[in-house]
Design an enzyme around this catalytic site. Structure first.
Site, PDB file in Angstrom:
ATOM      1  N   HIS A  90       0.850  -1.179   0.000  1.00 19.27           N
ATOM      2  CA  HIS A  90       0.000   0.000   0.000  1.00 19.27           C
ATOM      3  C   HIS A  90       0.888   1.232   0.000  1.00 19.27           C
ATOM      4  O   HIS A  90       1.969   1.235   0.583  1.00 19.27           O
ATOM      5  CB  HIS A  90      -0.921   0.002   1.231  1.00 19.27           C
ATOM      6  CG  HIS A  90      -2.053   0.973   1.134  1.00 19.27           C
ATOM      7  ND1 HIS A  90      -1.918   2.311   1.441  1.00 19.27           N
ATOM      8  CD2 HIS A  90      -3.346   0.796   0.742  1.00 19.27           C
ATOM      9  CE1 HIS A  90      -3.077   2.918   1.251  1.00 19.27           C
ATOM     10  NE2 HIS A  90      -3.950   2.031   0.826  1.00 19.27           N
ATOM     11  N   ASP A  97      -8.040  -4.610  -0.405  1.00 21.49           N
ATOM     12  CA  ASP A  97      -8.568  -5.094  -1.684  1.00 21.49           C
ATOM     13  C   ASP A  97      -8.388  -6.596  -1.856  1.00 21.49           C
ATOM     14  O   ASP A  97      -9.032  -7.204  -2.703  1.00 21.49           O
ATOM     15  CB  ASP A  97      -7.868  -4.374  -2.847  1.00 21.49           C
ATOM     16  CG  ASP A  97      -8.097  -2.884  -2.804  1.00 21.49           C
ATOM     17  OD1 ASP A  97      -9.262  -2.467  -2.827  1.00 21.49           O
ATOM     18  OD2 ASP A  97      -7.110  -2.127  -2.729  1.00 21.49           O
TER      19      ASP A  97
END
Length: 429
Positions: free
Chosen positions: A306, A363
């Site tokens: 991320h 996700d």
């Protein structure tokens, strides 16, 4: 005494104020730098640039912390709801019972679309990207509610916010059913936010869809986890568009367009596509991981790492638990979940991923939940937009009403040609 940072440029020195946030974050205020020195800073991608001061969401990427208005995301995911979190983000406090009920009733009142807007869907050809439809219809709402365009009054803003939050799920469901050639199902005034969305998505004229409460809760948590995430690409877009004085409809429509980009809102789609590739090719997870490490062309591990979180994404553990609960509830073994779990296990034990701080993000498992709910892959990013809507609205409101920010106007470092002469058309090679 105010703390300062000293910048030396050749034989000149300038003192710059140091700003300290409530979580002891330090920033150097360079707002007067160009005026005082003629210099600007260059920070491509704004990775080290604070564009605003905000009291909405706090992230500590090194420690894996995410808080909405000071409340840890783990606590909200366990005890709260998406609608309550929307109220928290927008108004800065948890609602009491009457406030929450009033907010829910206001959203129920505004869940319907005007008939002219319903006919708007007929103008889109079959197979239209759902995000294009969502952005267009949200923007067109400004034509139907001109009284809400000048949202300088808090009551008017609240009306506009409730309309957008409620209607965004109606627009999404209508977009799906129109593309499928199904009847457009009206929202039900007595159903909860997520239950109503699933009702509009999957009910038939002869039979209402009655989802299991566990599925409704999983969707509620999924949306809650996406509700805000500080100054990401789409949120910054909403604030930038809003800083020009643009209305709330136009600003969140711009946010949808920014989220549409595959580098931002398309990550969960990419995860599902990766898992399907592994399954369809009969590859072992270990072989796939080795191809990732060897940088084989076109082979990447999606849903790991991320931009902000350098240890782990606190939302990932929550969403994994929800994915497991959903699949257990519907009594269906999803081979993609088994692959995802194995992939996570292998990658977390591999030094290659540890050294690069590549951990599962939100996700990684969200696509598995959406698949289990029957949401088509083309709608995944739309679901992200529904979840992120409270944060966009809260950020727009903060910039307009609380901090009263200036119109955003980044600078640049020009790298093109210096002054050239104009060559008449007949003299050009």
């Amino acid at each position: 005494m105010t703390e300062t940072a000293r910048l030396t440029l050749g034989d000149r020195t300038i003192d710059l104020p140091v700003i300290v946030g409530s979580e002891n974050e330090h920033a150097i205020d360079i707002s007067q730098l160009r005026k005082e020195t003629g210099y600007i800073t260059l920070d491509e991608g704004y990775g080290n640039t604070g564009a605003c001061m905000s009291a909405i969401t706090f992230i500590d990427g090194d420690k894996g912390i995410l808080r909405y208005r000071g409340i840890p995301i783990e606590v909200l995911a366990e005890h709260s709801s998406f609608v309550e979190v929307a109220y928290l983000l927008i108004w800065g406090k948890l609602p009491n019972r009457p406030e929450l009920e009033s907010f829910r009733q206001l959203m129920a009142k505004h869940s319907f679309l005007r008939e002219q807007l319903r006919h708007h869907f007929e103008a889109f050809p079959p197979g239209s990207p759902p995000m294009a439809v969502l952005s267009a219809v949200l923007n067109s709402m400004a034509c139907f509610y001109p009284e809400l365009l000048e949202a300088e009054d808090v009551d008017i803003f609240q009306e506009g916010a409730a309309r957008i939050l409620s209607k965004v799920r109606t627009i999404a469901a209508y977009s799906y059913n129109h593309d499928m050639g199904h009847s457009l199902v009206y929202p039900h005034p007595d159903k909860s936010f997520c239950e109503n969305f699933l009702h509009m998505m999957f009910s038939q004229p002869y039979k209402d869809y009655e989802p299991d409460p566990a599925l409704v809760r999983a969707l509620d948590v999924l949306l809650l986890l996406h509700a805000d995430h500080e100054q990401n690409c789409s949120t910054s877009t909403v604030r930038m568009v809003g800083s020009s004085g643009a209305n709330l409809f136009a600003s969140v429509s711009a946010g949808v367009s920014a989220l549409w980009g595959p580098l931002h809102g398309g990550a969960n789609v990419a995860v599902v596509q990766m898992l399907e590739t592994i399954l369809s090719r009969g590859m072992s997870v270990k072989d796939y991981v080795e191809q990732v490490k060897n940088k084989k062309e076109g082979i990447r591990i999606m849903g790991f790492g991320h931009r902000v979180y350098k240890s782990f994404d606190p939302r990932a553990k929550i969403i994994k638990t929800q994915a497991e609960a959903v699949l257990k509830k519907i009594h269906r073994d999803d081979p993609l979940l088994a692959i995802a779990e194995e992939l996570e296990g292998v990658a977390l034990e591999d030094d290659y991923f540890k050294e690069r701080s590549l951990y599962p993000n939100v996700d990684f498992y969200s696509g598995v939940i959406l698949r289990a709910l029957g949401i088509p892959t083309a709608m995944f990013t739309v679901m992200f937009a529904i979840g992120r809507m409270p944060g966009w609205i809260a950020q727009w409101y903060e910039d307009r009403f609380i901090t009263k920010g200036r119109i955003q106007r980044p600078r640049q470092v020009y790298t093109g040609p210096t002054e050239l002469c104009y060559v008449p058309l007949d003299n050009r090679d």
